[in-house]
Design a protein around this motif. Structure first.
Motif, short mmCIF file in Angstrom:
data_model
loop_
_atom_site.label_atom_id
_atom_site.label_comp_id
_atom_site.label_asym_id
_atom_site.label_seq_id
_atom_site.Cartn_x
_atom_site.Cartn_y
_atom_site.Cartn_z
N LEU A 60 0.84 -1.20 0.00
CA LEU A 60 0.00 0.00 0.00
C LEU A 60 0.87 1.25 0.00
CD1 LEU A 60 -2.63 -0.95 2.75
CD2 LEU A 60 -2.85 -1.19 0.28
N SER A 61 0.37 2.30 -0.63
CA SER A 61 1.05 3.59 -0.62
C SER A 61 0.86 4.24 0.76
CB SER A 61 0.47 4.51 -1.70
OG SER A 61 -0.85 4.89 -1.34
N GLN A 62 1.52 5.37 0.95
CA GLN A 62 1.36 6.14 2.20
C GLN A 62 -0.10 6.54 2.41
OE1 GLN A 62 3.70 6.95 4.42
NE2 GLN A 62 5.60 6.48 3.36
N GLU A 63 -0.83 6.73 1.31
CA GLU A 63 -2.25 7.14 1.38
C GLU A 63 -3.19 5.96 1.59
OE1 GLU A 63 -0.28 7.99 -1.39
OE2 GLU A 63 0.35 9.83 -0.38
N GLY A 64 -2.66 4.73 1.51
CA GLY A 64 -3.49 3.55 1.72
C GLY A 64 -4.06 2.94 0.46
N THR A 65 -3.61 3.40 -0.70
CA THR A 65 -4.08 2.81 -1.96
C THR A 65 -3.19 1.64 -2.35
OG1 THR A 65 -2.79 4.36 -3.28
CG2 THR A 65 -5.07 4.98 -2.79
N VAL A 66 -3.75 0.71 -3.10
CA VAL A 66 -3.01 -0.49 -3.50
C VAL A 66 -1.96 -0.13 -4.55
CG1 VAL A 66 -3.19 -2.75 -4.60
CG2 VAL A 66 -4.95 -2.01 -2.99
N VAL A 67 -0.72 -0.45 -4.24
CA VAL A 67 0.38 -0.29 -5.18
C VAL A 67 0.56 -1.59 -5.95
CG1 VAL A 67 2.88 0.10 -5.42
CG2 VAL A 67 1.54 1.46 -3.79
N SER A 68 0.55 -2.71 -5.22
CA SER A 68 0.68 -4.01 -5.87
C SER A 68 0.11 -5.11 -4.99
CB SER A 68 2.14 -4.31 -6.21
OG SER A 68 2.89 -4.49 -5.03
N LEU A 69 -0.27 -6.20 -5.65
CA LEU A 69 -0.70 -7.41 -4.99
C LEU A 69 -0.03 -8.55 -5.74
CD1 LEU A 69 -2.47 -8.92 -2.90
CD2 LEU A 69 -4.23 -9.04 -4.67
#
Length: 75
Positions: A60-69
């Motif tokens: 997750l990014s610092q903002e809480g969005t998914v960067v990768s799975l």
């Protein structure tokens, strides 16, 4: 960025209900005890005729969005 490792095992039919407008999010608990709510669209590439099974790493990014799975290969 934050990384979470978790195990997921879900049948094809159960996952289909997540993707077919019944429920949009898969809820899991990471190995460190963190509750995670991940949109089902992130798992599409991991679905087989048996469903989804294995260890995953969610970034997750610092903002809480998914960067990768990614699915972790266990030897």
């Amino acid at each position: 960025m934050q990384e979470y490792r978790f195990y997921l095992r879900i049948s094809y039919l159960a996952f289909k209900s997540y993707y077919d407008d019944v429920a949009h999010y898969v809820e899991v608990t990471s190995e460190c005890g963190q509750q995670l709510r991940i949109h089902a669209r992130h798992f599409i590439g991991f679905v087989t005729h048996q469903g989804i099974q294995g260890y995953f790493i969610l970034t997750l990014s610092q903002e809480g969005t998914v960067v990768s799975l990614s699915k972790q290969i266990v030897a």
